[in-house]
Design a protein around this motif. Structure first.
Motif, PDB file in Angstrom:
ATOM      1  N   GLY A 246      41.579  37.657  53.493  1.00  0.00           N
ATOM      2  CA  GLY A 246      40.324  37.454  53.248  1.00  0.00           C
ATOM      3  C   GLY A 246      39.579  37.942  52.102  1.00  0.00           C
ATOM      4  N   PRO A 247      38.460  37.725  51.631  1.00  0.00           N
ATOM      5  CA  PRO A 247      38.006  38.204  50.289  1.00  0.00           C
ATOM      6  C   PRO A 247      38.178  39.571  50.015  1.00  0.00           C
ATOM      7  CG  PRO A 247      36.250  37.216  51.441  1.00  0.00           C
ATOM      8  CD  PRO A 247      37.403  37.395  52.420  1.00  0.00           C
ATOM      9  N   TYR A 248      38.903  39.603  48.794  1.00  0.00           N
ATOM     10  CA  TYR A 248      39.322  41.065  48.408  1.00  0.00           C
ATOM     11  C   TYR A 248      38.175  41.897  47.432  1.00  0.00           C
ATOM     12  CZ  TYR A 248      42.289  44.758  45.839  1.00  0.00           C
ATOM     13  OH  TYR A 248      43.147  45.602  45.476  1.00  0.00           O
ATOM     14  N   HIS A 249      38.021  43.089  47.977  1.00  0.00           N
ATOM     15  CA  HIS A 249      36.829  43.745  47.288  1.00  0.00           C
ATOM     16  C   HIS A 249      37.375  45.112  46.858  1.00  0.00           C
ATOM     17  CE1 HIS A 249      33.859  41.112  49.180  1.00  0.00           C
ATOM     18  NE2 HIS A 249      34.595  41.365  50.235  1.00  0.00           N
ATOM     19  N   GLY A 250      38.719  44.911  45.968  1.00  0.00           N
ATOM     20  CA  GLY A 250      39.174  46.218  45.460  1.00  0.00           C
ATOM     21  C   GLY A 250      38.946  46.350  43.903  1.00  0.00           C
ATOM     22  N   GLY A 251      38.112  47.152  43.705  1.00  0.00           N
ATOM     23  CA  GLY A 251      37.890  47.609  42.342  1.00  0.00           C
ATOM     24  C   GLY A 251      37.854  46.873  41.292  1.00  0.00           C
ATOM     25  N   HIS A 252      36.864  45.927  41.371  1.00  0.00           N
ATOM     26  CA  HIS A 252      36.472  44.943  40.376  1.00  0.00           C
ATOM     27  C   HIS A 252      35.083  45.199  39.933  1.00  0.00           C
ATOM     28  CE1 HIS A 252      35.820  41.498  37.563  1.00  0.00           C
ATOM     29  NE2 HIS A 252      37.470  41.362  37.677  1.00  0.00           N
ATOM     30  N   PRO A 253      34.736  45.297  38.631  1.00  0.00           N
ATOM     31  CA  PRO A 253      33.597  45.552  38.250  1.00  0.00           C
ATOM     32  C   PRO A 253      32.419  44.485  38.442  1.00  0.00           C
ATOM     33  CG  PRO A 253      34.788  45.184  36.076  1.00  0.00           C
ATOM     34  CD  PRO A 253      35.727  45.185  37.707  1.00  0.00           C
ATOM     35  N   TYR A 254      32.752  43.519  38.428  1.00  0.00           N
ATOM     36  CA  TYR A 254      31.793  42.296  38.382  1.00  0.00           C
ATOM     37  C   TYR A 254      31.062  42.341  39.886  1.00  0.00           C
ATOM     38  CZ  TYR A 254      34.237  40.681  34.283  1.00  0.00           C
ATOM     39  OH  TYR A 254      34.921  40.495  33.208  1.00  0.00           O
ATOM     40  N   VAL A 434      26.986  44.434  26.875  1.00  0.00           N
ATOM     41  CA  VAL A 434      28.096  45.018  27.312  1.00  0.00           C
ATOM     42  C   VAL A 434      29.348  44.218  27.978  1.00  0.00           C
ATOM     43  CG1 VAL A 434      29.072  47.056  28.583  1.00  0.00           C
ATOM     44  CG2 VAL A 434      26.646  47.018  27.620  1.00  0.00           C
ATOM     45  N   ARG A 435      30.283  44.153  27.443  1.00  0.00           N
ATOM     46  CA  ARG A 435      31.260  43.290  28.102  1.00  0.00           C
ATOM     47  C   ARG A 435      31.896  44.067  29.558  1.00  0.00           C
ATOM     48  NH1 ARG A 435      34.612  40.343  24.153  1.00  0.00           N
ATOM     49  NH2 ARG A 435      34.171  41.205  22.025  1.00  0.00           N
ATOM     50  N   TYR A 436      31.930  43.114  30.360  1.00  0.00           N
ATOM     51  CA  TYR A 436      32.550  43.543  31.741  1.00  0.00           C
ATOM     52  C   TYR A 436      31.565  44.292  32.634  1.00  0.00           C
ATOM     53  CZ  TYR A 436      36.864  42.365  29.333  1.00  0.00           C
ATOM     54  OH  TYR A 436      37.596  41.389  28.505  1.00  0.00           O
ATOM     55  N   ARG A 437      30.153  44.363  31.931  1.00  0.00           N
ATOM     56  CA  ARG A 437      29.039  45.129  32.827  1.00  0.00           C
ATOM     57  C   ARG A 437      29.426  46.525  32.686  1.00  0.00           C
ATOM     58  NH1 ARG A 437      26.554  41.843  37.511  1.00  0.00           N
ATOM     59  NH2 ARG A 437      25.233  43.398  37.280  1.00  0.00           N
ATOM     60  N   ALA A 438      30.063  47.173  31.894  1.00  0.00           N
ATOM     61  CA  ALA A 438      30.348  48.618  32.141  1.00  0.00           C
ATOM     62  C   ALA A 438      29.420  49.471  32.336  1.00  0.00           C
ATOM     63  CB  ALA A 438      31.262  49.015  30.915  1.00  0.00           C
ATOM     64  N   ASP A 439      28.120  49.248  31.719  1.00  0.00           N
ATOM     65  CA  ASP A 439      27.013  49.735  31.604  1.00  0.00           C
ATOM     66  C   ASP A 439      26.433  50.006  32.967  1.00  0.00           C
ATOM     67  OD1 ASP A 439      26.413  47.074  31.236  1.00  0.00           O
ATOM     68  OD2 ASP A 439      24.278  47.639  30.711  1.00  0.00           O
ATOM     69  N   TYR A 445      27.264  55.075  29.602  1.00  0.00           N
ATOM     70  CA  TYR A 445      27.576  54.123  28.546  1.00  0.00           C
ATOM     71  C   TYR A 445      27.099  54.501  27.247  1.00  0.00           C
ATOM     72  CZ  TYR A 445      29.144  50.076  26.408  1.00  0.00           C
ATOM     73  OH  TYR A 445      29.635  49.041  25.428  1.00  0.00           O
ATOM     74  N   PHE A 446      25.765  54.470  27.401  1.00  0.00           N
ATOM     75  CA  PHE A 446      25.260  54.390  26.176  1.00  0.00           C
ATOM     76  C   PHE A 446      25.012  55.996  25.332  1.00  0.00           C
ATOM     77  CE2 PHE A 446      23.527  50.359  27.881  1.00  0.00           C
ATOM     78  CZ  PHE A 446      23.815  49.629  26.886  1.00  0.00           C
TER      79      PHE A 446
END
Length: 499
Positions: A246-254, A434-439, A445-446
């Protein structure tokens, strides 16, 4: 010796690190080896991290930065830290010790000129076969020449979308890479020389793995093979297991509202796990498993990509004699230390880094043998215009901009500039900067200075840099960072300034 480097893999992608995906072969590697829980990438994006893995140097020492950095400035570390022929690589060091060396997979540390192949070319179009073959030869010989490997195969000199190959070949081809690595294992089993193979997969980094698994399994960057490479479990098997999970929800920032992209990540890890199993099986079949050091790690993760928050990567080391099999090692280590460790594990003493003043790679082999409780009191990280120092308890991150940017900043405009020193485009209606929505993941972040208590705040959500109660800790870590930056060619703000 076999080193397997994943692309963007998280610790939680692996079962033994607490992940939910079935990764039996990586779990076996952990059960038969030592699993590290505090291994940090020296940089958190592909090129600078791979520079470190292959040289044992920090990315800010890359020779390509010198002619591209204006006098008085400091470089923005991104995809610009290439390896040059004058650099001493791990392949050079092993070759000097009589090893046969092989590189398979993703390079991403500089690229040679290649023949143009139109994007719309079909993968089975024989008209462009000569150009595809020639580009493959150019890539192989480039890596062999620049990095000093005796042979290179299935080479991706950069992210696949930029490669001059047929449109249909712009995907993952893990079966091809596994097949080439197993060929090296078989051939070296028949020789007398020790060997070192560096297998750098493209998984689970984009493009989407599901698309690649659904493509014709005969596809390679060189065109369409006559038959499918039966090097590991079939693509259909990977897809079936992915769907079952099934859909994987492991550790992705998006923040993805549907499961498709995360399913591709899961498929990438399952495909990679199959590859690890196939390589272990080949070592067993050739009678070499109990004579070979096998290491698995990742260039960096996804959660803390392109920032110095987070930054830990999986690291599993399987020793031939079974020393500390199944044990967990919590001591601090860095990927910059991997080359020196490999040399010591090969019974070769680590040495100075060629024409550099010193080689920062520090072997953690004593940890693997249970002879030491730690080899480092702190590790250092670099990316964009940020530098960091990590101790067992604290992390300090500094962001410093060149004077021409810093002088014009206000508290309001500061939040419109990312850690690369780039402002948001006025044409962007969403104000994305911000790349990859890190903020969105890291509230600090800022902030120019970030300090985190990793014991109390492992997710790095509460910046303590302005807290008077932590002033002494902040000062101590700033001093450690200053001493580190002094060993690199460029200062960063007040850090590393020479009289």
């Amino acid at each position: 010796m076999l080193v397997i480097v994943a692309d963007d893999a998280e610790m939680l992608d692996l079962g033994r690190y607490g992940g939910t995906l079935p990764t039996p072969h990586l779990d076996r590697l952990a059960d038969e080896g030592v699993r590290f829980t505090n291994c940090y990438a020296a940089a958190t994006v592909c090129t600078p991290s791979r520079f470190t893995l292959l040289t044992g140097q920090y990315p800010s020492t890359s020779r390509t930065l010198v002619p591209t950095t204006p006098e008085g400035d400091w470089p923005v570390l991104r995809w610009n830290t290439f390896i040059e022929e004058a650099d001493v690589t791990i392949a050079d060091r092993f070759e000097a010790r009589g090893y046969h060396t092989a590189f398979i997979g993703k390079w991403h540390n500089g690229s040679p000129r290649q023949w143009h192949v139109p994007y719309e070319t079909q993968v089975d179009n024989g008209e462009w076969q000569d150009e595809l073959a020639e580009n493959g030869r150019i890539r192989r010989e480039y890596v062999e020449r620049v990095a000093g490997f005796d042979e290179a195969a299935a080479v991706y000199t950069e992210n696949v979308r930029w490669l001059p190959v047929a449109k249909g070949a712009k995907g993952h081809q893990q079966h091809w890479m596994t097949d080439e690595t197993n060929r090296v294992i078989r051939e070296q089993a028949e020789g007398d020389a020790p060997w070192f193979a560096y297998h750098a997969t493209t998984l689970p980094h984009p493009p989407e793995t599901v698309d690649s698994l659904q493509a014709d399994p005969r596809i390679t960057l060189l065109g369409l093979r006559d038959e499918h490479l039966d090097a590991q479990a079939s693509p259909a098997s990977v897809l079936a297991r992915t769907e079952a999970h099934g859909p994987y929800h492991g550790g992705h920032p998006y923040d993805v509202p549907h499961g498709e992209f995360r399913a591709s990540e899961a498929a990438g890890i399952l495909w990679l796990d199959d590859a690890v199993g196939a390589m272990l099986a080949e070592l067993e079949a050739t009678g070499q498993l109990d004579e070979t050091v096998v290491i698995f790690t990742s260039d960096h993760g996804r959660t803390g990509k392109f920032v110095l928050n987070e930054g830990r990567v999986p690291l599993v080391v399987r020793l031939p004699d079974g020393t500390r099999a199944g044990e967990v090692e919590d001591a601090l280590v860095s990927l910059v230390d991997l080359p020196a460790t490999l040399l010591e594990l090969s019974n070769s003493q680590p040495s100075e880094g060629g024409d550099r003043a010193a080689w920062p790679s520090l072997s953690f082999a004593p940890l693997l043998r249970g002879e030491a409780e730690s080899t480092r009191d702190a590790v250092f990280m670099e990316v964009t215009l940020t530098r960091a120092v990590v101790t067992p308890r604290y992390k300090y991150i500094a962001t410093r901009f060149p004077p021409d940017i810093a002088e014009g900043l206000t508290p309001e405009s500061r939040r419109q500039i990312n850690q690369e020193g780039r402002f948001a485009s006025p044409d962007d209606p969403d104000g994305n900067v911000v790349r990859y929505r890190a903020d969105a993941r890291f509230p600090g972040y800022f902030d120019d200075d970030q300090l985190y208590d990793l014991q109390a705040d492992p997710d790095e959500q509460h910046n303590l840099a302005a807290d008077p109660a932590h002033a002494a800790t902040l000062s101590r870590l700033q001093a450690l960072l200053d001493a580190h930056v002094r060993t690199t060619p460029f200062p960063l703000g007040e850090f590393g300034q020479r009289p």
